[in-house]
Design an enzyme around this catalytic site. Structure first.
Site, PDB file in Angstrom:
ATOM      1  N   GLU A  15       1.208 -16.264  54.574  1.00  8.94           N
ATOM      2  CA  GLU A  15       1.531 -15.005  53.921  1.00  8.94           C
ATOM      3  C   GLU A  15       1.135 -13.918  54.898  1.00  8.94           C
ATOM      4  O   GLU A  15      -0.038 -13.797  55.246  1.00  8.94           O
ATOM      5  CB  GLU A  15       0.735 -14.894  52.616  1.00  8.94           C
ATOM      6  CG  GLU A  15       1.209 -13.750  51.765  1.00  8.94           C
ATOM      7  CD  GLU A  15       0.131 -13.253  50.849  1.00  8.94           C
ATOM      8  OE1 GLU A  15      -0.505 -14.069  50.153  1.00  8.94           O
ATOM      9  OE2 GLU A  15      -0.075 -12.035  50.828  1.00  8.94           O
ATOM     10  N   CYS A  40      -2.088  -7.053  49.902  1.00 14.30           N
ATOM     11  CA  CYS A  40      -0.799  -7.483  50.443  1.00 14.30           C
ATOM     12  C   CYS A  40       0.340  -6.874  49.638  1.00 14.30           C
ATOM     13  O   CYS A  40       1.467  -6.775  50.120  1.00 14.30           O
ATOM     14  CB  CYS A  40      -0.709  -8.997  50.459  1.00 14.30           C
ATOM     15  SG  CYS A  40      -1.520  -9.764  49.073  1.00 14.30           S
TER      16      CYS A  40
HETATM   17  P1  NAP Z   1      -5.793 -12.108  61.247  1.00 14.47           P
HETATM   18  O1  NAP Z   1      -6.186 -11.387  62.473  1.00 14.47           O
HETATM   19  O2  NAP Z   1      -4.420 -12.651  61.198  1.00 14.47           O
HETATM   20  O3  NAP Z   1      -6.854 -13.301  61.033  1.00 14.47           O
HETATM   21  C1  NAP Z   1      -6.760 -14.202  59.949  1.00 14.47           C
HETATM   22  C2  NAP Z   1      -7.305 -15.551  60.375  1.00 14.47           C
HETATM   23  O4  NAP Z   1      -6.410 -16.133  61.323  1.00 14.47           O
HETATM   24  C3  NAP Z   1      -8.657 -15.488  61.047  1.00 14.47           C
HETATM   25  O5  NAP Z   1      -9.385 -16.632  60.694  1.00 14.47           O
HETATM   26  C4  NAP Z   1      -8.314 -15.513  62.515  1.00 14.47           C
HETATM   27  O6  NAP Z   1      -9.337 -16.072  63.332  1.00 14.47           O
HETATM   28  C5  NAP Z   1      -7.094 -16.399  62.547  1.00 14.47           C
HETATM   29  N1  NAP Z   1      -6.201 -16.054  63.648  1.00 14.47           N
HETATM   30  C6  NAP Z   1      -5.741 -14.827  63.977  1.00 14.47           C
HETATM   31  N2  NAP Z   1      -4.938 -14.902  65.060  1.00 14.47           N
HETATM   32  C7  NAP Z   1      -4.889 -16.208  65.401  1.00 14.47           C
HETATM   33  C8  NAP Z   1      -4.242 -16.922  66.448  1.00 14.47           C
HETATM   34  N3  NAP Z   1      -3.483 -16.311  67.351  1.00 14.47           N
HETATM   35  N4  NAP Z   1      -4.423 -18.251  66.506  1.00 14.47           N
HETATM   36  C9  NAP Z   1      -5.193 -18.889  65.603  1.00 14.47           C
HETATM   37  N5  NAP Z   1      -5.838 -18.266  64.608  1.00 14.47           N
HETATM   38  C10 NAP Z   1      -5.693 -16.937  64.505  1.00 14.47           C
HETATM   39  O7  NAP Z   1      -5.957 -11.215  59.965  1.00 14.47           O
HETATM   40  P2  NAP Z   1      -7.191 -10.323  59.472  1.00 14.47           P
HETATM   41  O8  NAP Z   1      -8.369 -10.489  60.366  1.00 14.47           O
HETATM   42  O9  NAP Z   1      -7.366 -10.647  58.065  1.00 14.47           O
HETATM   43  O10 NAP Z   1      -6.662  -8.860  59.557  1.00 14.47           O
HETATM   44  C11 NAP Z   1      -6.067  -8.303  60.701  1.00 14.47           C
HETATM   45  C12 NAP Z   1      -4.759  -7.638  60.335  1.00 14.47           C
HETATM   46  O11 NAP Z   1      -3.950  -8.534  59.559  1.00 14.47           O
HETATM   47  C13 NAP Z   1      -4.873  -6.427  59.456  1.00 14.47           C
HETATM   48  O12 NAP Z   1      -5.130  -5.263  60.159  1.00 14.47           O
HETATM   49  C14 NAP Z   1      -3.542  -6.406  58.785  1.00 14.47           C
HETATM   50  O13 NAP Z   1      -2.593  -5.789  59.610  1.00 14.47           O
HETATM   51  C15 NAP Z   1      -3.166  -7.835  58.619  1.00 14.47           C
HETATM   52  N6  NAP Z   1      -3.407  -8.388  57.270  1.00 14.47           N
HETATM   53  C16 NAP Z   1      -2.372  -8.431  56.407  1.00 14.47           C
HETATM   54  C17 NAP Z   1      -2.572  -8.972  55.151  1.00 14.47           C
HETATM   55  C18 NAP Z   1      -1.447  -9.050  54.174  1.00 14.47           C
HETATM   56  O14 NAP Z   1      -1.674  -9.553  53.089  1.00 14.47           O
HETATM   57  N7  NAP Z   1      -0.276  -8.612  54.472  1.00 14.47           N
HETATM   58  C19 NAP Z   1      -3.795  -9.469  54.751  1.00 14.47           C
HETATM   59  C20 NAP Z   1      -4.838  -9.419  55.661  1.00 14.47           C
HETATM   60  C21 NAP Z   1      -4.614  -8.879  56.912  1.00 14.47           C
HETATM   61  P3  NAP Z   1     -10.505 -15.176  63.988  1.00 14.47           P
HETATM   62  O15 NAP Z   1     -11.692 -15.439  63.153  1.00 14.47           O
HETATM   63  O16 NAP Z   1     -10.635 -15.659  65.375  1.00 14.47           O
HETATM   64  O17 NAP Z   1     -10.048 -13.756  63.917  1.00 14.47           O
END
Ligand code: NAP
Length: 526
Positions: free
Chosen positions: A265, A302
């Protein structure tokens, strides 16, 4: 919390000492004890091996056994509520009431899945009995049902530290299906994650379940997380987060020797269409309604409404002024972590310079103000909106883009240009809906949930909920991550042909010992 933060590998604790990190209190900027460490590659391997072994046993657990496990997790979480609230509020900056509400949602979700699997009909059992005398060929006895896929890796979300995290919807639905779970904990709330992991493991031990039914690892997504997704014994992935993160995991899963499904998602701007009838009632209530939805949880939902379409005239512009005034007067809110705060600031800054976009409400929020950010509003004409793809992309936080449309052509064109969405809302009178059937038909193609006269935040957890939608709302738009349909993501269909009764699962036996609803020779019966 004073013990070092170590991963949970089956019923053992990790020995990892790399990638030390601490949670940060976004309200104060202070680091929180203890220090957490990543699992080692050998421990990732062990978690996968244990999960596979546990699966060979747990896949045959009865609905009653799985229900008892899920209810026991829920009870354990309830009994830890005070500790959860204390830690989660410190790690996320979310208020106590929100954490309490989210915890109740988490336990309610676990209990809902418990009832589903206890009743049993969810497996969609179908039986076609044999016709040995059929000409020109005999018809075989064929029986099919949903069976669990195997170990599932779940990436906990930052923005829902309970309901979409360690024991959230992905974990609850995977365990209900009969799949062991390995959680890759989010670095933003590791302490909360540990408390919940303990609740799950206490339940697993109490129910006599095999080691490996649940593990939880800390560590960077790019190494530890990707290693889990690439592991041959892992069979599916659940993820909530950024589009870049979801896409990276989809790539890893697709490039395996045996690709596996990733249910990610990722992003949604949840468009809201305000038709003429929407402005015939109380303009203040409509403005406050949008303000409440756009700023709820500092916009970190979200289902946050990021795009609002309406036709400008004296009344609608008066309404827009009321909405903008509410956003301008809205308090700054604390975002979940410095990374998410910076992403919001960058998103707002980049929108400021786009052709034709007016920065209607964009107060300064210098870095010194920490994770506190104000609501922001931009405005643009539909013709300019359609020229800039980035304007339809999510800025995660309390940002709303008001788009001025002129006539039906604009309305249909902006709707048709939208990416896949979790939700689409349409406000108006019955007559408006009758006059805009084409718009509503487009929205049904674009979104997982079409809402009439309601804002998108607030997702009911129930049997009929769809929290999904075409890409990029979800990587696989056929599924949902909220509601009981979520269980089907972690199952596959298996048919048994001419199988002796003794080799059939109870759900497919002729006498229907579980008394479940089945499709037998084309007719539903119990
Ligand atoms: P995220 O950066 O996508 O991280 C979520 C999880 O995925 C974390 O455990 C992260 O590990 C892992 N991850 C991220 N990039 C990866 C990659 N390239 N390979 C493997 N694993 C990876 O999301 P977030 O930290 O929750 O938030 C960052 C941004 O995501 C927000 O600023 C927002 O834009 C978006 N977001 C959107 C929603 C939505 O519902 N639409 C919800 C939450 C966030 P690590 O621990 O290493 O970071």
């Amino acid at each position: 919390m004073t013990q070092p933060g170590l991963s949970f590998i089956g019923y053992q604790r990790s020995t990892g000492k790399d990638h030390a990190f601490q949670a940060i209190n976004p309200s104060t900027g202070d680091s929180l004890e203890p220090t957490f460490f990543a699992a080692t590659p050998a421990e990732v391997e062990r978690a996968a091996q244990l999960a596979h072994r546990a699966f060979l046993n747990y896949k045959n657990a009865s609905g009653a056994k799985k229900a008892a496990f899920l209810r026991s997790i829920a009870d354990n979480i309830d009994s830890k509520l005070d500790t959860i609230v204390e830690r989660a509020t410190a790690e996320t900056g979310l208020p106590e009431m929100r954490i309490k509400g989210e915890t109740a949602r988490t336990t309610g979700q676990l209990r809902l899945f418990a009832s589903l699997v206890e009743e049993g009909s969810w497996v969609n059992a179908r039986i076609d009995t044999a016709l040995p005398d059929r000409q020109p060929l005999p018809k075989p006895d064929v029986r099919c049902m949903l069976r669990p896929m195997g170990p599932v890796v779940v990436f906990g979300a930052s923005n829902f530290p309970m309901a979409f995290s360690v024991a959230g919807g992905d974990t609850a639905s995977a365990l209900a299906a009969g799949c062991p779970v390995i959680v890759k904990a989010h670095h933003s709330h590791p302490g909360t994650a540990s408390i919940v992991a303990e609740a799950i493991l206490e339940a697993a031990r109490g129910q006599g379940l095999p080691e490996g039914i649940f593990s939880m690892v800390f560590g960077p997504g790019r190494s530890i997380g990707q290693a889990l997704v690439a592991h041959p014994l892992v069979k599916a992935v659940g993820f909530t987060g950024s589009r870049a993160g979801g896409q990276a995991l989809m790539k890893v899963a697709f490039e395996r020797e045996v690709p596996i499904p990733v249910y990610a998602e990722m992003s949604s701007v949840n468009p809201v269409f305000l038709l003429p009838g929407a402005f015939q009632g109380d303009l203040d209530a409509l403005a406050q309604g949008l303000f409440g939805s756009a700023t709820l949880g500092v916009g970190q939902f979200c289902t946050n409404p990021g795009l609002v379409f309406f036709e400008p005239n004296a009344t609608t512009l008066l309404w827009a002024d009321k909405f903008k005034a509410a956003m301008a007067a809205g308090d700054s809110g604390i975002m979940l972590n410095p990374g998410i705060r910076d992403a919001y600031a960058e998103g707002v800054e980049s929108r400021r310079g786009v052709d034709g976009v007016e920065a209607s409400i964009v107060p300064a929020f210098p870095k010194e103000s920490g994770c506190a950010v104000p609501p922001t509003v931009f405005e643009v004409k539909a013709e300019d909106f359609l020229k800039q793809e980035t304007l339809a992309e999510e800025i995660f936080g309390p940002e709303t883009l008001l788009v001025h449309t002129r006539g039906e052509t604009d309305l249909l064109q902006v709707a048709e240009n939208l990416e896949g969405q979790l939700t689409a809302s349409v406000f108006g009178s019955e007559q408006d809906f009758a006059n805009n059937t084409e718009l509503i038909s487009i929205l049904e193609r674009k979104a997982g949930r079409v809402i009439f006269n309601g804002f998108p935040t607030g997702v009911e957890v129930c049997h009929s909920m769809v929290h999904g939608g075409p890409y990029p709302a979800l990587s696989d738009g056929r599924s949902t991550s909220v509601g009981t349909f979520a269980i089907e993501r972690f199952c596959r269909l298996v048919a048994f042909q001419n199988a002796p009764e003794a080799f059939l699962p109870d759900e497919l036996r002729s006498a229907n010992p579980l008394d479940i609803q089945r499709l037998v020779n084309g007719e539903y019966s119990k």
